[in-house]
Design a protein around this motif. Structure first.
Motif, mmCIF file in Angstrom:
data_model
loop_
_atom_site.group_PDB
_atom_site.id
_atom_site.type_symbol
_atom_site.label_atom_id
_atom_site.label_comp_id
_atom_site.label_asym_id
_atom_site.label_seq_id
_atom_site.Cartn_x
_atom_site.Cartn_y
_atom_site.Cartn_z
ATOM 1 N N ILE A 73 0.828 -1.198 0.000
ATOM 2 C CA ILE A 73 0.000 0.000 0.000
ATOM 3 C C ILE A 73 0.868 1.255 0.000
ATOM 4 C CG2 ILE A 73 -1.766 1.282 1.277
ATOM 5 C CD1 ILE A 73 -2.813 -1.339 2.316
ATOM 6 N N TYR A 74 1.939 1.247 0.781
ATOM 7 C CA TYR A 74 2.872 2.362 0.846
ATOM 8 C C TYR A 74 4.226 1.881 0.326
ATOM 9 C CZ TYR A 74 -0.624 4.233 4.076
ATOM 10 O OH TYR A 74 -1.787 4.663 4.647
ATOM 11 N N LEU A 75 4.747 2.558 -0.691
ATOM 12 C CA LEU A 75 6.034 2.173 -1.255
ATOM 13 C C LEU A 75 7.193 2.571 -0.342
ATOM 14 C CD1 LEU A 75 5.556 3.052 -5.030
ATOM 15 C CD2 LEU A 75 5.498 0.812 -3.942
ATOM 16 N N ARG A 76 7.029 3.632 0.423
ATOM 17 C CA ARG A 76 8.093 4.104 1.296
ATOM 18 C C ARG A 76 7.534 4.159 2.725
ATOM 19 N NH1 ARG A 76 11.815 6.318 -2.288
ATOM 20 N NH2 ARG A 76 13.000 7.265 -0.565
ATOM 21 N N SER A 77 7.949 3.226 3.531
ATOM 22 C CA SER A 77 7.447 3.122 4.907
ATOM 23 C C SER A 77 8.620 3.071 5.867
ATOM 24 C CB SER A 77 6.566 1.875 5.073
ATOM 25 O OG SER A 77 7.337 0.697 4.834
ATOM 26 N N ALA A 78 8.303 3.289 7.139
ATOM 27 C CA ALA A 78 9.335 3.266 8.179
ATOM 28 C C ALA A 78 8.759 2.621 9.427
ATOM 29 C CB ALA A 78 9.836 4.681 8.494
ATOM 30 N N GLY A 79 9.616 1.922 10.168
ATOM 31 C CA GLY A 79 9.256 1.335 11.449
ATOM 32 C C GLY A 79 10.195 1.828 12.526
ATOM 33 N N VAL A 80 9.656 2.106 13.708
ATOM 34 C CA VAL A 80 10.447 2.648 14.821
ATOM 35 C C VAL A 80 10.285 1.720 16.012
ATOM 36 C CG1 VAL A 80 10.827 4.602 16.356
ATOM 37 C CG2 VAL A 80 10.144 5.006 13.984
ATOM 38 N N ASP A 81 11.403 1.140 16.450
ATOM 39 C CA ASP A 81 11.409 0.282 17.637
ATOM 40 C C ASP A 81 11.893 1.121 18.807
ATOM 41 O OD1 ASP A 81 11.231 -2.529 18.778
ATOM 42 O OD2 ASP A 81 13.287 -1.975 19.316
ATOM 43 N N LEU A 82 11.024 1.312 19.803
ATOM 44 C CA LEU A 82 11.277 2.265 20.889
ATOM 45 C C LEU A 82 11.923 1.595 22.085
ATOM 46 C CD1 LEU A 82 7.906 4.231 20.864
ATOM 47 C CD2 LEU A 82 10.061 4.919 19.843
ATOM 48 N N LEU A 103 13.657 11.117 8.506
ATOM 49 C CA LEU A 103 12.492 10.510 7.877
ATOM 50 C C LEU A 103 11.932 11.391 6.757
ATOM 51 C CD1 LEU A 103 10.651 9.155 11.059
ATOM 52 C CD2 LEU A 103 11.920 7.812 9.382
ATOM 53 N N VAL A 104 11.898 12.692 6.985
ATOM 54 C CA VAL A 104 11.391 13.609 5.954
ATOM 55 C C VAL A 104 12.284 13.576 4.726
ATOM 56 C CG1 VAL A 104 10.946 16.029 5.416
ATOM 57 C CG2 VAL A 104 10.200 15.082 7.602
ATOM 58 N N GLN A 105 13.590 13.483 4.922
ATOM 59 C CA GLN A 105 14.519 13.444 3.802
ATOM 60 C C GLN A 105 14.294 12.206 2.935
ATOM 61 O OE1 GLN A 105 18.600 13.400 5.032
ATOM 62 N NE2 GLN A 105 19.415 13.601 2.946
ATOM 63 N N ARG A 106 13.867 11.109 3.549
ATOM 64 C CA ARG A 106 13.637 9.882 2.793
ATOM 65 C C ARG A 106 12.195 9.759 2.291
ATOM 66 N NH1 ARG A 106 17.730 10.098 5.474
ATOM 67 N NH2 ARG A 106 19.564 8.778 5.229
ATOM 68 N N GLN A 107 11.402 10.781 2.517
ATOM 69 C CA GLN A 107 10.062 10.898 1.950
ATOM 70 C C GLN A 107 9.186 9.676 2.280
ATOM 71 O OE1 GLN A 107 10.622 11.546 -2.230
ATOM 72 N NE2 GLN A 107 11.542 13.571 -1.947
ATOM 73 N N VAL A 108 9.189 9.286 3.547
ATOM 74 C CA VAL A 108 8.386 8.133 3.963
ATOM 75 C C VAL A 108 6.908 8.518 3.941
ATOM 76 C CG1 VAL A 108 10.210 7.096 5.327
ATOM 77 C CG2 VAL A 108 8.679 8.736 6.385
ATOM 78 N N GLU A 109 6.070 7.564 3.556
ATOM 79 C CA GLU A 109 4.626 7.800 3.485
ATOM 80 C C GLU A 109 3.912 7.414 4.766
ATOM 81 O OE1 GLU A 109 2.918 6.471 -0.369
ATOM 82 O OE2 GLU A 109 4.945 5.717 -0.708
ATOM 83 N N VAL A 110 4.472 6.521 5.535
ATOM 84 C CA VAL A 110 3.861 6.094 6.789
ATOM 85 C C VAL A 110 4.961 5.668 7.739
ATOM 86 C CG1 VAL A 110 3.557 3.693 6.036
ATOM 87 C CG2 VAL A 110 2.085 4.622 7.833
ATOM 88 N N VAL A 111 4.772 5.989 9.028
ATOM 89 C CA VAL A 111 5.707 5.590 10.073
ATOM 90 C C VAL A 111 4.927 4.803 11.118
ATOM 91 C CG1 VAL A 111 7.369 6.380 11.808
ATOM 92 C CG2 VAL A 111 7.084 7.657 9.682
ATOM 93 N N VAL A 112 5.393 3.599 11.444
ATOM 94 C CA VAL A 112 4.713 2.701 12.380
ATOM 95 C C VAL A 112 5.570 2.567 13.632
ATOM 96 C CG1 VAL A 112 3.733 0.413 12.731
ATOM 97 C CG2 VAL A 112 3.658 1.458 10.463
ATOM 98 N N MET A 113 4.967 2.754 14.794
ATOM 99 C CA MET A 113 5.657 2.533 16.060
ATOM 100 C C MET A 113 4.714 1.855 17.035
ATOM 101 S SD MET A 113 5.743 6.226 18.023
ATOM 102 C CE MET A 113 6.887 6.915 16.855
ATOM 103 N N GLU A 114 5.299 1.074 17.939
ATOM 104 C CA GLU A 114 4.513 0.376 18.953
ATOM 105 C C GLU A 114 4.301 1.270 20.166
ATOM 106 O OE1 GLU A 114 5.687 -4.309 18.253
ATOM 107 O OE2 GLU A 114 6.772 -3.140 19.738
ATOM 108 N N ALA A 115 3.170 1.051 20.851
ATOM 109 C CA ALA A 115 2.864 1.794 22.074
ATOM 110 C C ALA A 115 3.600 1.141 23.242
ATOM 111 C CB ALA A 115 1.361 1.823 22.321
ATOM 112 N N THR A 116 4.921 1.332 23.284
ATOM 113 C CA THR A 116 5.767 0.718 24.293
ATOM 114 C C THR A 116 5.764 1.572 25.560
ATOM 115 O OG1 THR A 116 7.173 -0.165 22.544
ATOM 116 C CG2 THR A 116 8.073 -0.154 24.775
ATOM 117 N N SER A 117 5.154 1.031 26.630
ATOM 118 C CA SER A 117 5.062 1.737 27.906
ATOM 119 C C SER A 117 4.576 3.168 27.657
ATOM 120 C CB SER A 117 6.427 1.697 28.603
ATOM 121 O OG SER A 117 6.354 2.315 29.868
ATOM 122 N N ASP A 118 5.269 4.148 28.245
ATOM 123 C CA ASP A 118 4.978 5.564 27.988
ATOM 124 C C ASP A 118 6.080 6.227 27.169
ATOM 125 O OD1 ASP A 118 2.513 5.718 29.314
ATOM 126 O OD2 ASP A 118 3.506 5.878 31.248
#
Length: 505
Positions: A97-106, A147-162
């Motif tokens: 669905i998104y060609l340029r995506s990112a994941g963030v492990d907190l 992230l803006v420089q790499r033109q990501v369309e969606v960023v996914v992160m988990e709700a890890t604690s606070d």
């Protein structure tokens, strides 16, 4: 297996998606293994859902459309050697669905961000770029620029604690951010590392396999903090009252067995007299007010005990603590009332629902935001709160499903509201509870009543209206023939017969 190995070698360059994938060597190996098994069974891995024979097709990309003699699309082309097994054109949707995506492990001190973009060297494959950042504001700003420089369309992160809060609030205005439930994304056991988690989040976001959690705006978040803290303060005041009752039990006095609230007007007057040195049970009992004066004979017996100076000191301490908590609660009440001054009509409408008062209406508005546009229907709201049955089906058999974990603050409030609403015997909810409890038990029936309350809450806030009581005869009016059959069956079991005739006006 020799033919399979030769087939893998010859088609290695043709399958760009599997052979050149940058998602890791383990994934490439498993893809080749599944492709080989598909060849042995007559189908390929990526064409498994439509049953395309491997030996009859040449694939130039991972997403394509099929035709009688080969059809090309913007993603790729398939050519058939010989007669086509499909007589008609069939479109196959791309999983991406998104060609340029990112994941963030907190984490608490640092985070790992992985960007997944189309490879520049081979079509159909993906390039992964992983970078480590700190969790300070300066480092999060650097992450935003990266992230803006790499033109990501969606960023996914988990709700890890606070730990997600500061990062989410800083990135959300500039990026398409998805905060997901960690329980929905669990890595493969034995292959779990921080880089793998970040890459998996990026892939899940690109494929649309995750659903974003509801994060309210700043004003609602502040209101949530106030209502949740107030609940904790009320609970703390209740604990002090329990400690006070425990201290009174040490004196041998059974004041709590006669008065329902030892910190009420009558109980407080008796305790203040005890602290001041009064020990005569008759004089202490005469301090009661209101309906508690009907219990004077029982109080005279209950106040016969040994109340020492130590007990007076401890009771004074507990009473002061209760007063202190009440003053703090009053401060929170004033602050919450100020923030909800423009939602007065919604609170009035919510207070018409059985079991829900002004305090409950404030909690509902704080937790849901009061905007039902976030929830497509009342059942979506019930699922988000966690008062609907879960799904547990295997091999075509539906097993009993527990309620899903949802919003614990609203679930607690709905449980209390449901028990209060059931006290009214001549109401729709009371009749509904008794009908269901006879078949499914009291606990399941109580959750069903909570579900009914959620439906009422959604309609009250969505339609800006008040609660409409259906009445205790709702089920009878809805299906009168069923009610007559039930009465006839009960009469026959007693050896009687019943004849129904309409009543003339």
């Amino acid at each position: 297996m020799g033919e399979i190995a030769a087939l893998i070698t010859s088609d290695r360059e043709k399958w760009g998606r599997t052979s050149r994938s940058a998602d890791g060597p383990a994934m490439r190996a498993s893809s080749f293994y599944r492709m080989a098994m598909g060849a042995d069974q007559g189908t390929t891995d990526c064409c498994q859902g439509i049953g395309i024979p491997l030996s009859g097709a040449r694939v130039s990309d991972s997403t394509f459309s099929l035709g009688p003699s080969g059809a090309s699309t913007e993603h790729g082309r398939i050519e058939w050697e010989g007669e086509s097994p499909m007589p008609r054109l069939q479109d196959v949707k791309d999983d991406v669905i998104y060609l340029r995506s990112a994941g963030v492990d907190l984490g608490k001190r640092f985070l790992l961000a992985c960007v997944r973009t189309p490879s520049e060297h081979r079509a159909g494959s993906w390039a992964l770029e992983t970078e480590r950042f700190g969790t300070t504001t300066v480092e999060v700003r650097r992450l935003l620029a990266w992230l803006v420089q790499r033109q990501v369309e969606v960023v996914v992160m988990e709700a890890t604690s606070d730990y997600w809060r500061g990062i989410y609030y800083l990135l959300q205005p500039h990026l398409n951010l998805m905060l997901v439930n960690p329980a929905h994304l669990k890595g493969i056991r034995g292959r779990k590392t921080d880089p793998n988690d970040a890459a998996f989040l990026a892939r899940a976001g690109a494929a649309g396999m995750v659903m974003a959690s509801f994060v309210p705006p700043r004003g609602i978040r502040e209101l949530r903090d106030l209502t949740r803290r107030r609940t904790e303060l009320v609970r703390a005041a209740g604990w002090e009252s329990q400690r006070l009752e425990k201290e009174l039990e040490d004196t041998g006095m059974k004041l709590s067995a006669v008065l329902s609230d030892v910190t009420g007007v009558s109980g407080r007057a008796i305790l203040e007299a005890l602290i001041c040195g009064e020990r005569d049970p008759a004089r202490l009992a005469d301090l009661t007010r209101g309906r508690a004066r009907n219990k004077i004979p029982a109080l005279v017996e209950a106040l016969d005990g040994e109340f020492t100076d130590h007990h007076a000191f401890m009771v004074r301490h507990y009473l002061d603590e209760i007063d202190r908590w009440k003053n703090v609660i009053a401060t929170f009440d004033a602050r919450i009332a100020t923030l909800l001054a423009d939602r007065e009509q919604d609170m009035v409408n919510l207070a018409t629902i059985p079991g829900i008062g002004r305090l409950g209406a404030e909690i509902i508005l704080a937790e849901t935001g009061g905007d039902m546009a976030q929830f497509a229907s009342a059942h979506h709201l019930a699922s988000w709160i966690g008062v609907c049955p879960g799904q547990n089906e295997s091999a075509g058999v539906s097993r009993s499903g527990r309620t899903r974990p949802g919003n614990s603050n609203l679930k607690r409030l709905l449980g209390i509201a449901a028990m209060v609403a059931l006290k009214s015997k001549d109401s729709y909810l009371g009749v509904f509870f008794r009908r269901l409890a006879a078949r499914r038990g009291g606990k399941r029936a109580l959750v069903a009543v909570m579900h009914k309350l959620v439906i009422a809450i959604w309609h009250v806030l969505h339609d800006k209206t008040v609660y409409r009581e259906l009445g205790p005869d709702h089920f009878t009016r809805r299906d009168p023939e069923r009610a007559m059959r039930r009465m006839l069956k009960e009469a026959n079991s007693l050896g009687l017969t019943v004849r129904f005739e309409p009543i003339t006006a």
